[in-house]
Design a protein around this motif. Structure first.
Motif, PDB file in Angstrom:
ATOM      1  N   VAL A   9     -66.450  62.316 -46.000  1.00  0.00           N
ATOM      2  CA  VAL A   9     -65.047  62.174 -46.424  1.00  0.00           C
ATOM      3  C   VAL A   9     -64.852  62.803 -47.796  1.00  0.00           C
ATOM      4  O   VAL A   9     -63.867  63.514 -48.038  1.00  0.00           O
ATOM      5  CB  VAL A   9     -64.625  60.691 -46.419  1.00  0.00           C
ATOM      6  CG1 VAL A   9     -63.264  60.509 -47.079  1.00  0.00           C
ATOM      7  CG2 VAL A   9     -64.618  60.138 -45.005  1.00  0.00           C
ATOM      8  N   LEU A  10     -65.783  62.568 -48.690  1.00  0.00           N
ATOM      9  CA  LEU A  10     -65.683  63.166 -50.037  1.00  0.00           C
ATOM     10  C   LEU A  10     -65.759  64.684 -49.967  1.00  0.00           C
ATOM     11  O   LEU A  10     -65.025  65.383 -50.675  1.00  0.00           O
ATOM     12  CB  LEU A  10     -66.770  62.597 -50.938  1.00  0.00           C
ATOM     13  CG  LEU A  10     -66.599  61.141 -51.350  1.00  0.00           C
ATOM     14  CD1 LEU A  10     -67.807  60.678 -52.163  1.00  0.00           C
ATOM     15  CD2 LEU A  10     -65.328  60.938 -52.123  1.00  0.00           C
ATOM     16  N   LEU A  13     -62.406  65.905 -48.694  1.00  0.00           N
ATOM     17  CA  LEU A  13     -61.405  65.874 -49.773  1.00  0.00           C
ATOM     18  C   LEU A  13     -61.632  66.997 -50.770  1.00  0.00           C
ATOM     19  O   LEU A  13     -60.685  67.639 -51.226  1.00  0.00           O
ATOM     20  CB  LEU A  13     -61.432  64.515 -50.471  1.00  0.00           C
ATOM     21  CG  LEU A  13     -60.859  63.346 -49.678  1.00  0.00           C
ATOM     22  CD1 LEU A  13     -61.094  62.037 -50.440  1.00  0.00           C
ATOM     23  CD2 LEU A  13     -59.389  63.554 -49.429  1.00  0.00           C
ATOM     24  N   LEU A  14     -62.874  67.242 -51.122  1.00  0.00           N
ATOM     25  CA  LEU A  14     -63.192  68.330 -52.046  1.00  0.00           C
ATOM     26  C   LEU A  14     -62.773  69.669 -51.446  1.00  0.00           C
ATOM     27  O   LEU A  14     -62.215  70.524 -52.133  1.00  0.00           O
ATOM     28  CB  LEU A  14     -64.684  68.327 -52.376  1.00  0.00           C
ATOM     29  CG  LEU A  14     -65.155  69.401 -53.350  1.00  0.00           C
ATOM     30  CD1 LEU A  14     -64.471  69.206 -54.701  1.00  0.00           C
ATOM     31  CD2 LEU A  14     -66.656  69.362 -53.502  1.00  0.00           C
ATOM     32  N   ALA A  16     -60.380  70.133 -49.222  1.00  0.00           N
ATOM     33  CA  ALA A  16     -58.915  70.187 -49.217  1.00  0.00           C
ATOM     34  C   ALA A  16     -58.374  70.523 -50.598  1.00  0.00           C
ATOM     35  O   ALA A  16     -57.450  71.333 -50.736  1.00  0.00           O
ATOM     36  CB  ALA A  16     -58.349  68.852 -48.729  1.00  0.00           C
ATOM     37  N   ILE A  17     -58.931  69.916 -51.620  1.00  0.00           N
ATOM     38  CA  ILE A  17     -58.492  70.207 -52.997  1.00  0.00           C
ATOM     39  C   ILE A  17     -58.794  71.657 -53.351  1.00  0.00           C
ATOM     40  O   ILE A  17     -57.977  72.351 -53.957  1.00  0.00           O
ATOM     41  CB  ILE A  17     -59.151  69.235 -53.990  1.00  0.00           C
ATOM     42  CG1 ILE A  17     -58.599  67.827 -53.770  1.00  0.00           C
ATOM     43  CG2 ILE A  17     -58.933  69.683 -55.421  1.00  0.00           C
ATOM     44  CD1 ILE A  17     -59.320  66.754 -54.551  1.00  0.00           C
ATOM     45  N   GLN A  20     -56.361  73.922 -51.630  1.00  0.00           N
ATOM     46  CA  GLN A  20     -55.058  73.852 -52.312  1.00  0.00           C
ATOM     47  C   GLN A  20     -55.078  74.704 -53.584  1.00  0.00           C
ATOM     48  O   GLN A  20     -54.104  75.380 -53.902  1.00  0.00           O
ATOM     49  CB  GLN A  20     -54.725  72.394 -52.650  1.00  0.00           C
ATOM     50  CG  GLN A  20     -53.440  72.199 -53.410  1.00  0.00           C
ATOM     51  CD  GLN A  20     -52.205  72.493 -52.571  1.00  0.00           C
ATOM     52  OE1 GLN A  20     -52.251  72.443 -51.349  1.00  0.00           O
ATOM     53  NE2 GLN A  20     -51.124  72.821 -53.238  1.00  0.00           N
TER      54      GLN A  20
END
Length: 94
Positions: A9-10, A13-14, A16-17, A20
């Motif tokens: 999950v981390l 998220l990393l 996805a960031i 972005q």
């Protein structure tokens, strides 16, 4: 099982960031593009400001120029406005 899920999950998220940062709004490319657009707009504003100052200077010159023309016409040519009477007084002889 949960211990293996947390790092995944981390990492997601990393990812996805990171995506972005490079592709979304606020990305490096987007910020660079906006900075260039700001610089172009500031240059256009400076040109418009200089043009406005030039035009204001011309307006002032025209306003003062007409006063100067009237003054020259009165003193050098003896011209008068309607309703005025011109009286020329000669200087005394030495």
């Amino acid at each position: 099982m949960v211990a293996r899920l947390v790092p995944l999950v981390l990492l997601a998220l990393l990812g996805a960031i990171h995506a972005q940062l490079w592709t979304g709004r606020g990305s490096v490319h987007h910020v660079r593009d906006m900075q260039q657009r700001i610089a172009e707009q500031q240059a256009a504003n400076d040109q418009a400001r200089q043009k406005n100052e030039r035009l204001q200077s011309e307006v002032n010159d025209l306003k003062e120029g007409l006063d100067m023309v009237e003054e020259k016409a009165r003193y050098e040519l003896g011209m008068v406005k309607p309703g005025e009477v011109y009286v020329h007084v000669a200087p005394p002889k030495p």
